[in-house]
Design a protein around this motif. Structure first.
Motif, short mmCIF file in Angstrom:
data_model
loop_
_atom_site.label_atom_id
_atom_site.label_comp_id
_atom_site.label_asym_id
_atom_site.label_seq_id
_atom_site.Cartn_x
_atom_site.Cartn_y
_atom_site.Cartn_z
N UNK A 1 34.04 -34.65 -0.92
CA UNK A 1 33.46 -33.50 -1.61
C UNK A 1 32.81 -34.01 -2.89
N UNK A 2 31.59 -33.59 -3.13
CA UNK A 2 30.82 -34.08 -4.27
C UNK A 2 30.42 -32.92 -5.16
N UNK A 3 30.33 -33.17 -6.45
CA UNK A 3 30.03 -32.12 -7.43
C UNK A 3 28.62 -32.27 -7.98
N UNK A 4 28.03 -31.13 -8.33
CA UNK A 4 26.74 -31.14 -8.98
C UNK A 4 26.77 -30.14 -10.14
N UNK A 5 26.40 -30.61 -11.30
CA UNK A 5 26.27 -29.78 -12.50
C UNK A 5 25.08 -30.38 -13.26
N UNK A 6 23.95 -29.72 -13.19
CA UNK A 6 22.70 -30.31 -13.66
C UNK A 6 22.46 -30.04 -15.13
N UNK A 7 21.81 -30.97 -15.83
CA UNK A 7 21.29 -30.64 -17.15
C UNK A 7 20.26 -29.54 -17.03
N UNK B 1 32.83 -23.02 -10.07
CA UNK B 1 33.77 -22.72 -11.15
C UNK B 1 33.28 -21.58 -12.04
N UNK B 2 32.19 -20.92 -11.64
CA UNK B 2 31.64 -19.80 -12.39
C UNK B 2 31.24 -18.70 -11.40
N UNK B 3 31.22 -17.43 -11.85
CA UNK B 3 30.90 -16.33 -10.92
C UNK B 3 29.41 -16.24 -10.58
N UNK B 4 28.57 -16.96 -11.31
CA UNK B 4 27.13 -16.97 -10.98
C UNK B 4 26.63 -18.39 -11.08
N UNK C 1 23.78 -7.99 -4.96
CA UNK C 1 24.39 -9.23 -5.48
C UNK C 1 25.90 -9.09 -5.63
N UNK C 2 26.60 -10.19 -5.37
CA UNK C 2 28.05 -10.21 -5.49
C UNK C 2 28.47 -11.44 -6.27
N UNK C 3 29.34 -11.31 -7.27
CA UNK C 3 29.81 -12.51 -7.97
C UNK C 3 30.46 -13.50 -7.02
N UNK C 4 30.35 -14.76 -7.35
CA UNK C 4 31.02 -15.79 -6.57
C UNK C 4 32.52 -15.73 -6.81
N UNK C 5 33.33 -15.90 -5.79
CA UNK C 5 34.78 -15.99 -6.01
C UNK C 5 35.11 -17.38 -6.57
N UNK D 1 23.82 -17.80 -16.90
CA UNK D 1 24.40 -17.57 -18.22
C UNK D 1 25.41 -18.64 -18.63
N UNK D 2 26.03 -19.29 -17.66
CA UNK D 2 26.95 -20.39 -17.93
C UNK D 2 26.57 -21.57 -17.04
N UNK D 3 26.74 -22.77 -17.57
CA UNK D 3 26.50 -23.96 -16.76
C UNK D 3 27.60 -24.07 -15.71
N UNK D 4 27.23 -24.00 -14.46
CA UNK D 4 28.21 -24.01 -13.37
C UNK D 4 28.31 -25.40 -12.75
#
Length: 496
Positions: A189-195, A252-255, A290-294, A334-337
């Motif tokens: 499993x790999x993560x991505x959180x972009x600048x 890790x964020x709802x959007x 639209x539905x927030x992410x769990x 609105x938040x860096x996910x």
């Protein structure tokens, strides 16, 4: 649009009522940017003008034409696939202009095609358009990325239907930085959180083919993304149709946004964008609701990329690049996910086409066009994109688009027309709420003693809960200010 809509009518056309009409127009000017932003989901406002709500209402023959570098290319295939009456499509390599004058080349005899189409359906002539393929597409080939729209290497291919029946939807599975024909059970499993400034090589969202405004070398954006590569080719890989990414993600964020780019990468690392797609993951089950992410739970998503026609040549490799930001094309979350991509459950479906012998399957007549109307250029212009990384102040990145098409005086009726604009977008790589956009335009019209000018400026920013838009419009007549209007709106974020 604020600047364009602010221009007055021409007294040579409407007479002495031009000023009254102009002032009425200015007083009633809608703030379209704010109106559009109040509709952040697919509601009745958008549906009322959307042909996809009921294709059966279109009962006339349709010849749909666009270019792969334009923002509307997907519409051509959708029309050809779904219209009930005779429908044909042509998609070239072009930006947002008519295909007998467009860049990048090759251009085509668009006027001859129009004459054939109208001759058959308006005059009853036997022009043979019924026998034309359903879709004629320019299939590009690997070449060095260049934002200045050089001629595109490739050939014209034809298909009897859309989606192309000769295309096989071929799955490639995401591994540890790789794409392969079979799933890799051991892929991590790999993560991505972009600048937040990833996307600086994207070019204009809808370029006109003027200036260095197309997508450039993607290598810089690729370095900030989560990438998966096919091995370098020893044969020719042709793509024609809609690539689709299917994967499971954990947020890790709802959007969060997820952007996918397909790139053609050369031996030296140069990376050319072939196509791309994006999804606001709160819209994973539809744009209407639209539905927030769990948070912390796996979610299955499907992202169609834009239609494409491209051949990856021997020695090149195809890359899938994933990111959570694409500035300035997309406004930040609105938040860096951080998204976790569950690799064994992720696959890329490629529309792979049998290349045959590589010969062109269609030939258009050469481009033709009447001479342009008699005009005198009195000021040359230039369109480009400037990127500046501010490291001495706060570390933000500034992107400036300049729209300047020069000034003209039309000899046949004496009208002087001039306009130019600038669009400045700034974001800090680590702060999505730092995003700020400003667009300004100047429009001038004149003939003899009649001289008018409008200046408009619109800004946009956002906090965690709302978008904030402001605008100012100033009008002059004969060098004297005659009107000034301002707007300010706060619009709640709705899953964006």
């Amino acid at each position: 649009m604020l600047g364009l809509s602010s221009r007055p009518p021409d007294p040579a056309l409407v007479g002495g009522s031009w000023r009254t009409t102009w002032f009425d127009r200015l007083r009633q000017m809608p703030f379209l940017a704010a109106i559009w932003l109040t509709h952040q989901r697919r509601d009745a406002y958008w549906r009322h003008g959307s042909i996809c709500e009921d294709y059966s209402r279109v009962r006339i023959p349709v010849l749909a034409i666009d270019g792969w570098a334009d923002a509307y290319a997907n519409a051509v295939g959708r029309l050809v696939a779904r219209l009930p009456g005779p429908a044909r499509g042509i998609v070239g390599p072009w930006a947002h202009r008519y295909p007998h004058i467009a860049r990048p080349e090759p251009t085509i005899g668009f006027l001859q095609e129009a004459r054939r189409w109208f001759g058959r359906w308006l005059k009853g002539q036997a022009t043979g358009v019924e026998a034309d393929p359903a879709m004629r597409c320019h299939l590009s080939e690997s070449q060095t990325p260049d934002p200045d729209f050089p001629p595109v290497a490739g050939r014209w291919v034809a298909s009897r239907a859309w989606p192309p029946p000769e295309v096989a939807r071929t799955p490639y599975y995401l591994g540890a930085g790789t794409l392969g024909p079979t799933p890799d059970p051991g892929a991590p499993t790999q993560s991505v959180r972009s600048p937040q400034d990833l996307g600086l090589a994207s070019g204009r969202f809808m370029p006109l083919g003027i200036g260095a405004t197309g997508p450039g070398d993607q290598a810089g954006d690729d370095a900030k993304a989560l990438c998966f590569d096919l091995p370098a080719r020893d044969d020719r890989l042709e793509l024609l149709g809609t690539p689709v990414l299917e994967l499971t993600v954990i947020s890790d964020r709802p959007q969060a946004n997820l952007i996918a780019r397909l790139c053609d990468v050369g031996p030296g690392g140069e990376s050319r964008r072939v196509t791309w797609g994006a999804l606001n993951l709160t819209h994973r089950n539809g744009h209407e609701t639209p539905e927030p992410l769990p948070v912390g739970e796996p979610v299955r998503v499907r992202i169609p990329l834009n239609d494409c026609a491209h051949a990856v040549l021997p020695g090149q490799r195809l890359r899938l690049a994933l990111s959570t930001a694409y500035w300035p094309t997309l406004w930040p979350s609105p938040e860096a996910a951080t998204l976790q991509v569950v690799a064994p459950e992720a696959r890329l479906l490629l529309p792979v086409r049998d290349p045959g012998d590589g010969a062109p399957e269609w030939a258009f007549e050469p481009a033709e066009g009447a001479p342009p109307g008699a005009s005198l250029d009195f000021r040359s212009g230039e369109c480009d994109i400037l990127v500046e990384e501010r490291t001495l102040e706060d570390g933000a990145t500034r992107v400036s688009f300049r729209d300047d098409y020069g000034g003209k005086r039309f000899n046949e009726h004496g009208l002087l027309f001039d306009s130019w604009g600038e669009h400045v977008m700034t974001v800090h790589p680590e702060d999505p709420l730092s995003a700020h956009a400003e667009t300004s335009w100047v429009h001038e019209l004149g003939r003899g003693d009649w001289q008018v000018r409008t200046e408009s400026r619109t800004t946009m920013r956002a906090d965690a809960t709302s978008f904030h838009l402001s605008a100012e419009l100033i009008a002059w007549e004969g060098g004297v200010e005659v009107a000034r209007y301002t707007w300010a709106e706060a619009i709640p974020r709705d899953g964006v």
